[in-house]
Every structure is written in C-alpha cells, then in structure tokens.
Write a protein that holds these residues in place. Structure first.
Motif, short mmCIF file in Angstrom:
data_model
loop_
_atom_site.label_atom_id
_atom_site.label_comp_id
_atom_site.label_asym_id
_atom_site.label_seq_id
_atom_site.Cartn_x
_atom_site.Cartn_y
_atom_site.Cartn_z
N THR A 107 0.87 3.77 -3.15
CA THR A 107 0.48 5.17 -2.95
C THR A 107 1.59 6.10 -3.44
O THR A 107 1.34 7.09 -4.13
CB THR A 107 0.20 5.42 -1.46
N TYR A 108 2.81 5.75 -3.06
CA TYR A 108 3.95 6.59 -3.44
C TYR A 108 4.15 6.58 -4.96
O TYR A 108 4.34 7.63 -5.58
CB TYR A 108 5.21 6.09 -2.74
N ASN A 123 0.82 -1.22 0.00
CA ASN A 123 0.00 0.00 0.00
C ASN A 123 0.85 1.27 0.00
O ASN A 123 0.53 2.24 -0.69
CB ASN A 123 -0.94 0.00 1.20
N ILE A 124 1.91 1.25 0.79
CA ILE A 124 2.78 2.43 0.85
C ILE A 124 3.47 2.64 -0.50
O ILE A 124 3.50 3.75 -1.03
CB ILE A 124 3.81 2.28 2.00
N LYS A 150 4.41 9.76 -13.84
CA LYS A 150 4.24 9.12 -12.54
C LYS A 150 5.20 7.94 -12.42
O LYS A 150 5.43 7.23 -13.41
CB LYS A 150 2.80 8.61 -12.36
N TYR A 183 13.50 8.32 0.18
CA TYR A 183 12.43 8.43 1.19
C TYR A 183 12.14 7.09 1.85
O TYR A 183 11.50 7.03 2.90
CB TYR A 183 11.15 9.00 0.56
N GLY A 215 1.73 8.71 -6.70
CA GLY A 215 1.79 10.15 -6.42
C GLY A 215 3.08 10.82 -6.85
O GLY A 215 3.07 11.98 -7.26
N ARG A 216 4.18 10.14 -6.80
CA ARG A 216 5.49 10.73 -7.08
C ARG A 216 5.73 10.86 -8.59
O ARG A 216 5.45 9.93 -9.35
CB ARG A 216 6.57 9.85 -6.45
N ARG A 217 6.24 12.01 -9.00
CA ARG A 217 6.56 12.21 -10.42
C ARG A 217 8.07 12.10 -10.60
O ARG A 217 8.85 12.58 -9.79
CB ARG A 217 6.09 13.59 -10.87
#
Lengths: 378, 237
Positions: free
Chosen positions: A257-258, A253-254, A268, A335, A261-263
């Motif tokens: 999601t990342y 899930n993490i 993406k 991250y 969202g992250r470009r």
C-alpha cells in the motif's frame, strides 16, 4: 492434491477477515500502547465462534479441524498477533486435556469454556527450563489422595486471567501433567511482564506454594506429562505458524500500500526495482510458508504424524515473519520507524515467533531428529 | 476508587469520541488524532496542526497515512487573537463558578443559623461583594467567549481553509452552546442571588438554584473540553 479451500472454509476466512478489520486492526495500536488485555475483543470473538474451536462436539465445542483454526489465526494475526495470542492461547492448555483427559476432566474443564468466555493457561516453562522442558523443577508430592505442587512457572500466557492451568510437575523423577483450578489456595499470580512485543497478550509468572490438587485432576498416568506436553505442540505449532503468516501478510499489505502510494524521485516508490523485488520476495515467501503450514495442519487432521512438518512450518513462518517485518520497515523508511504507523509493531511482534513454543533451533533439532530416522528423502 | 472513577471517565470520553470521530488515525508527522470523516472525496487530508498533505489508505483495517506533500505557505493568523482571547473565558468562568459556590454555601449557612444571627455577620457582609465580583467575571467570560468564537472562526477560515475537520466542528458547536448557556446563566444569576444571597425562605429557589448549577456545570464541562481540544489542536499529542 487439492490446493483450494472448501466453500465453508472460504466463508470462515471471510468471516474472520471481517472480524479482524472491524475489531482487531483498529484497536491494535491502542492495546499495544496500553498493554490492556483485550477482554472485549475476546468476548466478541467468543460470540462469533473464534475461540476454543478445537473442543470436541460432545463437550459443546465446534471440533474444527486444525486447518480451519490456521485459516482463522492467519487472518487475526494480520490484525494483531498480540490480540491473536490472547484469544488463541486457550488451545495450548486445552489440547493436553483433549488428548489425555478422561470424560470427567473434559466435562469439568472443557465444557464450561464453550458456555461462557473463560481462559486457561499452559504452565510448563520455568525460569531455568525453557526449550529444555526436561529440566523443570516444579514438584508434585503425593500425599494421600492429593498431590501438593510447589514451584514457579514463568512467561505464562493468559496467566492472570486463566480459570485453570495445565501444569507440568515432577512426581519423584516422573514429569506429570495436572489440571489445576486457578482459585486453588497457594497460587500466586505475578504482574504482567513488559515484553518487546505482543503487548496485548497477558504474560505473567505463576507461583505454586503448597497447592493441593486432587488426583482426579492428574492427566494420564504419572510420568506421562512430558509426552503430553510435547504432543500438544504437534497440534498447536501450525496455529502458531499461522500467526506468523499473519504478520508476513500484514507486512506485505502495508508495504505494498505504501509503495503504491508514496512518491519519490518523481515516481511511485513501487517503480523502483529495489523496492518492488522486496515485495516479490515477500509474497513468494508468504505463499511458501502458508503452504507448509496448511500441509502440517492437514496431516494432523488426517491423523498422520506431522511433527516434522509442524516444526518446519513453525520455524520457517517465524523466520519469514521476522524478515518481512524488517523489510516492511525498510520500505516505509522513516515512517517504518515511527510508532504512528503499524510497521514497527510488526517488527516487535514478530520476534517472539522465533522463540515461543520451541525456539527456531529446537524446530531444526526436531526436523533433524526426523531425518535421522529416514533412509532417503523423497 | 480513583482508578475506577478514571476508568469510568475514560469509558465515557471514549464512547463520546467514537461517536463523534468514528474511526480515527494519527498523523505520522505530528501525531494528531484525525478522523476518517476529515478525509476528502479524493482520500486526501491536510493535517490541521503540521500541514502535511496526507493520502489516506487502508489495508486489512490498518490505516496507512502516506505523506506526499506539505503546505509550506499556509496562512498564519494575524496577531494570534484567538489564542489570546480564549484565555479570558477559560480563566474567568471557573472563578465565577467558584464565587457562586461560595455564595451558595454562605446562603445555606445564613439560613441554617437564622437570618438575624450575629454569627452570620461576616457572610452577610461579604456575600454581596462576592456576588458583584462573580457577576462581573461571568459577564466578561461570556462576552469574551463571543469574541473568542469570532476570532476562532476567522482562524478556521484562514489557517485551516475552512476545511470541515471534526475537531473544529466540535469546537464550533461547543463554543456556540457555551455562549448560549452563558447568556442564560447571566439572566438567571440576579434571580438566584438576590442582594448577594440566595433567599432559601422561598421554596422555589431550591429548584432554580439547582438549574443554575446544572447550567454552570455543563458550561464548565464544555469549557474544559474546548480548552483540551484547542490545546490538542495547537500542540498535538
């Protein structure tokens, strides 16, 4: 063959998920950083019926099937397996009493745990005896109607908050199980161990120095201890595998999601096959691990031998959790390496699933031992 | 004993923070603790400390702050007046508090020893001087807090684009309260300390002195919180 959950099980999962989102995930980082035992969260879990689900109904418990417990532990593990271990580890010490205890012992030690928040601990591992339980050195000497226990137990989960312990000790050369109240004279609880992960879980050393235990607290007969200790794992391993599945689910899930969202490179992250294929692998392995876990739990609930399936589930779920945590960190890049994001904690928490309640290699030995008694696999 | 006290303080601060900030997460770049209330309707937030543009997501209750941009050319405050000004009230108010405390102890000593006692000579001589110094410190602290508020407000508009961060809202509210309480203390001070001592012969003075110190204590608490929050906003975790 039925792959769907019942209406009650779906409701249970929803309830556990809501509890995880409200109580566990938001507090996971704090408990990981401070190492504080999550007593308030356990109190809430107790109130909502997530603790001690396996205690028989005649002693005030819910007597939930192992499969239900697995469903709950998977959700809780998605929030934090350290907190999950703190609130789920009672089962490990309760099962020996459920299997081998008499009515008096069950009333004395299990019933109070359904009335108020209490903890118990499973004292088997010793500094020189981990996977090889038969090497334990703790002794129980019979003197009159009592046993006097001497020895050191190590890496005892919930050891410093427990009200009683399941202790495996040798009476002569016979491994024997005892239930020992924690306030008995001669018990010394050590300080909390600084482990790699699962910081919310309380792991300590417990020393027994001339601890006198009445013979009414002996489980089964002298020499039954090894059998009781090992049989417990058939019951608990599906639950442990579920915790590992929780880590895999959190990692998926993490990372998902990342990646959405992250470009990166003007698109993406998930648009890159190198990333998206990792996610495909993750969800596939999660499903495989989950079905193995559910099968092992279901077999136990039906009263069938699940030793091989429980070992398979525990081993595979641990491997997948560790792999998924590494891949999650990789997808998050830098991250994934910082402690302000939940990914690195998954990596630290996952490792123990390849070690505790029988290392991955022990699980394979169990699987092979079962195969050796099989003419052909169908 | 001390650890119990610290736990109690932590519990109080934790409860206060939870009520004010609600659910929080940390900026993955500068580690500043941010509130979910700080996020705009599009799910974005500019970190007030490091300027990264965070897209906040959540999965299974875990906060996933994703950084996709950074405010490189953010407005910098002119001459850094706010950080300079803020040290006047923070430095002077505790000294004024200490001065008032010493005068109160001296007044109690004079009352206990008898008004004409020779032993109190030093106290009676030094108290009016200390009272004057205390009042000057108080006056400068309250006056400069107005200036600090103004420079802080301008900083917020320029540097932080007037975005309604919870941490800045807290600073604005506490600063306003501090100025208000400071003015009341300034008015009350000459009433409490007549000619450099508290006239304890007058029974009304005991509750008045009590109120004065409650206000002083509250102002000290606000100042400490403002200093802590301000430092946190500048230096991060």
């Amino acid at each position: 063959m039925e792959f769907s959950l019942t209406k009650e099980q779906k409701e249970l999962v929803e309830k556990a998920r809501a509890f995880t989102k409200e109580w566990i995930s938001p507090n996971a980082a704090e408990h990981d950083r401070t190492g504080e035992f999550p007593k308030a969260i356990c109190a809430e879990a107790f109130k909502q019926g997530f603790m001690n689900p396996h205690i028989p109904k005649e002693y005030g418990g819910l007597e939930e099937p192992v499969l239900n417990h697995c469903l709950v532990m998977e959700e809780i593990g998605t929030g934090c397996t350290g907190i999950g271990t703190a609130l789920g580890s009672n089962g490990l010490s309760q099962y020996p009493v459920i299997f081998a205890g008499n009515d008096y012992q069950k009333k004395k030690f299990l019933e109070p745990m359904t009335q108020e928040l209490m903890f118990s601990a499973y004292c088997v591992t010793e500094p020189e005896a981990g996977s090889d339980v038969s090497r334990i050195k703790t002794t129980a000497e019979k003197i009159g109607n009592d046993y006097v226990i001497n020895g050191v137990k190590w890496w005892i989960t919930c050891g410093s908050v427990a009200s009683w312990y399941f202790v495996l000790a040798r009476v002569g050369d016979k491994p024997t199980g005892f239930v020992v109240p924690a306030d008995t004279d001669g018990i010394v609880r050590g300080i909390k161990e600084q482990n790699l992960g699962q910081h919310a879980s309380n792991t300590v050393r417990v020393t027994f120095e001339d601890v006198k235990v009445p013979q009414e607290y002996r489980l089964g007969e002298e020499g039954d201890g090894f059998k009781i200790a090992m049989k417990t794992f058939d019951h608990t391993r599906p639950g442990i595998a579920s915790g590992a599945n929780g880590i895999t689910k959190a990692a998926l899930n993490i990372a998902l999601t990342y990646a959405k969202g992250r470009r990166s490179f003007d698109k993406k992250l998930i648009s890159n096959q190198g990333v998206s294929f990792k996610l495909a692998d993750m969800v596939t392995k999660l499903d495989a691990s989950r079905y193995m876990t559910y099968l092992s739990a279901d077999l136990f609930d039906k009263g069938q031998d699940n030793a091989r399936q429980a070992a398979q589930a525990k081993w595979y779920a641990g491997e997948v959790a560790m792999w998924a945590a590494v891949e999650c960190c990789q997808i998050l890049g830098g991250y994934g390496y910082t402690n302000e994001m939940p990914a690195e904690k998954l990596l630290r928490d996952a490792k123990i699933y390849q070690i505790y309640e029988g290392a991955a290699e022990i699980q394979k030995m169990i699987i092979v031992a079962k195969l050796m008694r099989t003419k052909e696999v169908h | 004993m001390i650890s119990d006290l610290m736990k109690l303080v932590d519990k109080f601060v934790g409860g206060f923070k939870k009520r004010l900030y609600g659910k929080t997460f940390f900026c993955p770049v500068c580690h500043l603790e941010l509130s979910y209330y700080d996020v705009d309707v599009n799910g974005n937030l500019v970190c007030p400390l490091c300027g990264v543009v965070i897209e906040l997501h959540e999965t299974y209750g875990h906060s996933i702050p994703i950084v996709n941009d950074v405010e490189i050319n953010r407005a910098q405050p002119k001459k850094r007046l706010h950080p300079l000004a803020t040290h006047f009230p923070i430095g002077l108010f505790p000294l004024a508090f200490l001065g008032a405390l010493i005068i109160t102890i001296a007044s109690a000593y004079i009352k206990a020893s008898g008004t004409n006692s020779l032993e109190c000579g030093f106290c009676r001589d030094i108290s009016p001087v200390l009272d004057n110094i205390t009042w000057i410190f108080l006056f400068i602290a309250v006056l400069s807090s107005g200036f600090t508020f103004l420079t802080g407000f301008l900083d917020w508009k320029q540097r932080y684009g007037g975005r309604p961060y919870r941490v800045i809202t807290l600073k604005l509210v506490l600063s306003g309260l501090f100025i208000g309480i400071g003015i009341v203390i300034l008015i009350l001070h000459p009433v409490v300390f007549t000619a450099g001592v508290i006239p304890f012969e007058n029974p009304v003075m005991i509750p008045v002195t009590f109120v004065y110190f409650v206000l002083m204590g509250s102002a000290m608490f606000m100042l400490a919180t403002l200093g802590h929050v301000g430092g946190y906003l500048v230096f991060g975790k």
